[in-house]
Each structure stands twice: as C-alpha cells, then as structure tokens.
Design an enzyme around this catalytic site. Structure first.
Site, PDB file in Angstrom:
ATOM      1  N   ARG A   1       0.277  -1.677  -0.055  1.00  0.00           N
ATOM      2  CA  ARG A   1       0.237  -0.023   0.173  1.00  0.00           C
ATOM      3  C   ARG A   1       0.901   1.681  -0.068  1.00  0.00           C
ATOM      4  NH1 ARG A   1      -1.361   1.449   4.935  1.00  0.00           N
ATOM      5  NH2 ARG A   1      -1.461  -0.344   5.340  1.00  0.00           N
TER       6      ARG A   1
ATOM      7  N   LYS B   1      -9.145   5.808 -19.233  1.00  0.00           N
ATOM      8  CA  LYS B   1      -9.414   6.003 -20.862  1.00  0.00           C
ATOM      9  C   LYS B   1      -8.382   6.326 -21.707  1.00  0.00           C
ATOM     10  CE  LYS B   1     -12.401   7.387 -18.249  1.00  0.00           C
ATOM     11  NZ  LYS B   1     -13.129   7.850 -17.436  1.00  0.00           N
TER      12      LYS B   1
ATOM     13  N   ASP C   1      -7.490  18.241 -14.987  1.00  0.00           N
ATOM     14  CA  ASP C   1      -8.559  17.342 -15.326  1.00  0.00           C
ATOM     15  C   ASP C   1      -7.745  16.619 -16.611  1.00  0.00           C
ATOM     16  OD1 ASP C   1      -9.812  14.258 -16.134  1.00  0.00           O
ATOM     17  OD2 ASP C   1     -11.055  15.103 -14.673  1.00  0.00           O
TER      18      ASP C   1
ATOM     19  N   TYR D   1     -16.887  16.611 -15.415  1.00  0.00           N
ATOM     20  CA  TYR D   1     -17.446  15.041 -15.682  1.00  0.00           C
ATOM     21  C   TYR D   1     -18.770  15.034 -14.836  1.00  0.00           C
ATOM     22  CZ  TYR D   1     -17.218  10.189 -14.888  1.00  0.00           C
ATOM     23  OH  TYR D   1     -17.075   8.844 -15.322  1.00  0.00           O
TER      24      TYR D   1
HETATM   25  C1  LIG Z   1     -13.872   8.448 -16.571  1.00  0.00           C
HETATM   26  C2  LIG Z   1     -13.647  10.436 -16.296  1.00  0.00           C
HETATM   27  C3  LIG Z   1     -13.067  10.600 -14.235  1.00  0.00           C
HETATM   28  C4  LIG Z   1     -13.241   9.292 -13.454  1.00  0.00           C
HETATM   29  O1  LIG Z   1     -12.401   8.236 -13.782  1.00  0.00           O
HETATM   30  P1  LIG Z   1     -12.666   7.010 -13.105  1.00  0.00           P
HETATM   31  O2  LIG Z   1     -11.429   6.548 -13.561  1.00  0.00           O
HETATM   32  O3  LIG Z   1     -13.887   6.560 -13.797  1.00  0.00           O
HETATM   33  O4  LIG Z   1     -13.262   6.806 -11.602  1.00  0.00           O
HETATM   34  C5  LIG Z   1     -13.059  11.873 -14.484  1.00  0.00           C
HETATM   35  N1  LIG Z   1     -12.450  12.727 -15.230  1.00  0.00           N
HETATM   36  C6  LIG Z   1     -12.728  12.654 -16.216  1.00  0.00           C
HETATM   37  C7  LIG Z   1     -13.040  13.716 -17.321  1.00  0.00           C
HETATM   38  C8  LIG Z   1     -13.407  10.819 -17.196  1.00  0.00           C
HETATM   39  O5  LIG Z   1     -13.832  10.983 -18.663  1.00  0.00           O
END
Ligand SMILES: *Cc1c(COP(=O)(O)O)cnc(C)c1O
Length: 392
Positions: free
Chosen positions: A54, A212, A187, A114
């Site tokens: 961890r 992603k 982000d 998001y």
């Molecule tokens: C998918 C996504 C998230 C969240 O991520 P997870 O891996 O699903 O927890 C945050 N910001 C954006 C822009 C996303 O597309």
C-alpha cells in the site's frame, strides 16, 4: 529517477521513463510485483526501500515515474514533479480533495464537469463540508467572480470538457486561481499529456482517469495525480498511503503498457475524429457539431494555443430531440454503445441518459439531443459508414 536530458520528447518518455531494464534480470519491461509485503534484513532493514505494497510497490513506482515524466519531463527528471497512481480516477480525485481541502473550504468547479466528479462534490464531499460553485470556465471573469475570498482552495478545470467539448484557457485560469491564493487543478483525461501538458501552462496538479486514453484499451480502471510542488506532492503521497486507494500491481502494469503507444494512438484518434467531424458537419440530420478543431468553435483559438491537436472526442446534436438522439445510439453497430472513452474501439453514447444522468436537474444538465462519440482506431471509412446508417 535518473536524469535523461535527451528524454524530453513524449514518444521517448512514454517508452522509457521509470522503466530502466530490471536490475536483477535485465527484463526490458517492469515486472508485475504481485506482492503485499517484503522481507526485512533485521528490524527496519529494508532492501529496496519497500516494506508494504500500500505504501510502495515497484510496478506502481514505475508507472508513477512515467506519469510524472509525461506531464513535466524536466522537473520529473530533477525529482521535483511527482506522479501517484490510484485505483480509479475518482479515487485520485477524492484523495486530492481531502489532502488539499478541509471542511468549510470552497472549490470552483466546471458547470459541465464530468458527471462522476460532480457527484463526488455534490453528494459525497458536500456532506463532509466542502462547498462548491459551478462556473463557466470559458470565461475567466466568471471564474474570478465564483471565487470566495479566503475560502476557495481549488479551481477545478476540465478542458476540453465532457461532453460539451468546451475549452478553458489553462494559463489564464492559473492566474485567476493564484491571485485568489487557490490552486489550479486540471483534469487532463480528455486530452492526455500527448495533446496538452497543463503543469507547463501554470497548473499545480493534474488529474487523470487512466481508464481512458492513458490505459487506452478498455481493460483497466485507474487514476493518477501529478503534482509540481514537492510539498503538495508529499501531502498527496501521504494521503495516498493513509487513505489506501492505490493502483494494484497488475493494473499499474496495464496502464504502463498502454502508455507505450499513447503518441501513435492519439495521432490516429485525432485524424479519424477530423474525418468524422467533417462528415457530421455536412449531414442534414445534424444541427451542431462540438469539436475544438472546428474553426467556428468558441474555444478553437485557445485550443490551438495550448493543445498539440484536438483529440478523439466528438459530440453532436441531432434533429428530432431526445428520441432521435437515443435512436442514433441504438442503431450504431461498429460504434459500441457504452460509457467510458479513450479506448482503441469506437464508442457512442447518450450523455443525458448515460454518463451524465447523475447531473439531471442540476446546473450541469446536458442537452437531451446530444450524442457523444469516442472515435477509435478502426478504419475511418468503416466508422463513417456506420454513422451514416445510424443517422438514417
Ligand atoms: C472517467 C472520468 C473520470 C473518472 O475516472 P474513473 O477512472 O472512472 O474513476 C474523471 N474525469 C473524466 C474527465 C473522466 O472521463
């Protein structure tokens, strides 16, 4: 991490940063250290600095070093910018906000954030005492007006936004945040570090859903934080261990493997998206195409300034409202109907009923006639043919 002055180009960084051949065996790919604990040579005698996974794990460390180098190559090789890998994007966000904020603090968020991020602010951290104000990030004055003097700790940016593909000027918003004594968090999931490096534009922390484009193959859920300031990075690392939402070794390995092809994948995502946009823009059933690469897009000039290219995400609105938009999604065959984005295979979805259903009735509600595409790496002629038949 050792200093590699020749490793500043992203293609090279993606293949090598954090991934020197294994010291023991020479393995060219970091092994999956699927292990929880490490033998000590006498009490407190750690062999490689590892005591419990961890707190630290060699496979996760390789990914973390690579992420830092992708977002900020020079400072990462100097050891100041640090990356941290988490079990999901939302786990990374939760850890970041609890590390940087306290109950009673305030955060400015995008008015089309998001959906999962909005839910985290509205339904989870709100109960903890963290307040938020949605603002239109395309307008730095609106963001400045949303700041609560003395209480705003973070200005949260997504650019391009999901699903409306609005573009925020990262450098301008960094000035707004810093003038208010707040941090700018970006982000960077939609652009990926190949298309945009927010830390180099003045941001303090970058957030990723590595699920992603970084992972890129729809086979892993993960998240990341990359921070420039060593004190902030230290606090985030402390909370990563203290809260425990870490990326497991196999998940970290999958993301590292995906990152190796990030540059070539992103180039093709962008060229395929450009062709899809050109077709949709001429289509009689399409009323509007949302894509920062379009010259008429409100954010085109800012995108051209801060991005290498315009990405693989495309949204459009159709004649006939919600029922027509849902029907397009249902008729698509090659575009898989599904949530998520950024994988090699193309996806289609209806944000109002799917990814952004949790924003219904809030200031972040999205238009009902909107369809969102994640344009993948299939042959573009096949993608165009599928969209033609889906539009009917
Ligand atoms: C998918 C996504 C998230 C969240 O991520 P997870 O891996 O699903 O927890 C945050 N910001 C954006 C822009 C996303 O597309």
């Amino acid at each position: 991490m050792t200093e590699h002055p020749s490793w500043t180009q992203l293609e090279t960084v993606a293949l090598h940063a954090g991934q020197e051949p294994d010291a023991l065996t020479g393995a060219v790919v970091p092994p999956i250290y699927q292990v929880s604990t490490y033998a000590q040579d006498g009490v407190g005698g750690l062999r490689g600095g590892y005591e419990y996974s961890r707190s630290a794990n060699p496979t996760r460390d390789a990914l973390q070093d690579c992420l830092a180098a992708l977002e900020d190559p020079f400072r990462a090789s100097a050891g100041t910018t640090r990356g941290l890998a988490f079990a999901s994007g939302l786990a990374a966000e939760d850890t970041l906000l609890r590390a940087l904020c306290a109950p009673g603090d305030h955060v400015v968020i995008p008015d089309d954030a998001y959906g999962g991020t909005y839910r985290l602010f509205a339904r989870v951290l709100g109960r903890w005492g963290l307040e938020h104000t949605p603002a239109r990030l395309t307008d730095p004055e609106a963001v400045a007006a949303a700041v609560v003097p003395g209480r705003t700790k973070v200005v949260w940016v997504e650019t391009p936004t999901n699903p409306l593909l609005r573009v925020a000027d990262i450098a301008a918003l960094a000035d707004v945040a810093h003038a208010a004594g707040a941090l700018l968090v970006v982000d960077n999931t939609f652009a990926s570090p190949y298309l945009q490096q927010p830390l180099l534009l003045g941001a303090d922390v970058v957030v990723h859903s590595t699920t992603k484009y970084l992972g890129g193959h729809s086979d892993v859920v993960g998240g990341a934080l990359v921070a420039r300031d060593p004190e902030i990075a230290e606090s985030l690392a402390y909370h990563q261990n203290a809260m425990g939402a870490v990326a497991g070794p196999f998940d970290a390995w999958l993301v590292l493997r995906g990152i190796k092809t990030l540059a070539v994948r992103m180039d093709r995502h962008c060229t395929n998206a450009r062709r899809v946009v050109a077709m949709l823009a001429e289509h009689p059933k399409v009323t509007e195409v949302l894509y920062p690469g379009l010259e008429g897009h409100d954010g085109h000039d800012v995108a051209a300034k801060q991005m290498r290219d315009y990405g693989g995400m495309v949204s459009f609105r159709v004649v006939g409202g919600e029922e027509a938009a849902v029907a397009v999604c249902d008729r698509a065959r090659l575009f898989t109907l599904g949530e998520s984005l950024g994988g090699v295979e193309s996806l289609i979805e209806h944000p109002g009923r799917m990814t952004h259903a949790s924003a219904a009735g809030s200031p972040l509600e999205v238009p009902a006639d909107l369809v969102r595409l994640s344009v993948g790496l299939e042959h573009v002629d096949d993608l165009l043919a599928d969209l033609e038949q889906a539009l009917g």
